[in-house]
Write an enzyme that holds these catalytic residues in place. Sequence first.
Site, mmCIF file in Angstrom:
data_model
loop_
_atom_site.group_PDB
_atom_site.id
_atom_site.type_symbol
_atom_site.label_atom_id
_atom_site.label_comp_id
_atom_site.label_asym_id
_atom_site.label_seq_id
_atom_site.Cartn_x
_atom_site.Cartn_y
_atom_site.Cartn_z
ATOM 1 N N HIS A 2 1.175 -1.319 -0.187
ATOM 2 C CA HIS A 2 -0.176 -0.025 0.216
ATOM 3 C C HIS A 2 0.829 1.501 0.360
ATOM 4 C CE1 HIS A 2 -3.158 2.958 1.577
ATOM 5 N NE2 HIS A 2 -2.673 3.006 1.469
ATOM 6 N N GLU A 3 2.071 0.942 0.527
ATOM 7 C CA GLU A 3 3.241 2.257 1.039
ATOM 8 C C GLU A 3 3.253 2.447 -0.206
ATOM 9 O OE1 GLU A 3 2.139 4.622 3.383
ATOM 10 O OE2 GLU A 3 1.141 3.370 4.231
ATOM 11 N N HIS B 298 1.873 4.499 -3.047
ATOM 12 C CA HIS B 298 2.068 5.828 -2.671
ATOM 13 C C HIS B 298 3.297 6.787 -3.564
ATOM 14 C CE1 HIS B 298 -1.577 6.755 -0.410
ATOM 15 N NE2 HIS B 298 -0.722 5.880 0.343
#
Length: 238
Positions: free
Chosen positions: A106-107, A110
Amino acid sequence: MFGGYYGYGLFDPTMILVLIGAVLSMWASAKVQGTFNKYSSVRSRTGMTGADAARRLLNSQGIYDVSIEGVAGNLTDHYDPRSKTLRLSESVYQSSSVSAIGVAAHECGHAIQDHVGYVPLRMRAAFVPVVNFGSHLSWPLILIGVIIGGIGSPMVNIGIWMFVLVVLFQLITLPVELNASRRAVVLLDQNGILQGEEVSQTRKVLGAAALTYVAAAASSILQLLRLVILFGGRRDRD
């Protein structure tokens, strides 16, 4: 001068809005923690750690200038676009669980957003200094405005508009977080880092995490509604 606010007497029914927001936030927090813990006990078949998965995912997208480092705390994972650093918490960095890999991915989502110039991410970054300023000053301005000039004071209006910025920030955050999770699940599957049911398990972890952002946005909207009821809709009657 204070009639519009204190007309409710000892019981302020608008506090129900605050309580609803608080309950939503606590439920979302418990949900994400429970789901993360559940799949933290499920070791991925590849045996890759969160840090390993993050590096492979970034490299698969041609991203080599983002560093990966550990950070203290639980679920304190985040991507810092200023230093291009992916910081993974202790429960993610060295863990090979499905939960850890999902959060790390998920990071990475980003970092990929930053790499491709994803517009909502840019908008959120631009909002940060304004929101930090507004979130600290909105309530003080409202209270000082009521004391000095009453509910119709321009200072009260400014305080409410500052809180509107906080709500807008929360709304902008939603697509940023949801998009990062979608990217994460797709890339984990495509790169073979997670396999079979592990993909759906990670989707559950990230889905639970998304609820925290939905709850935060809902809480902010409810708080704004309360401000409008207390200081906006009643000012014409004072």
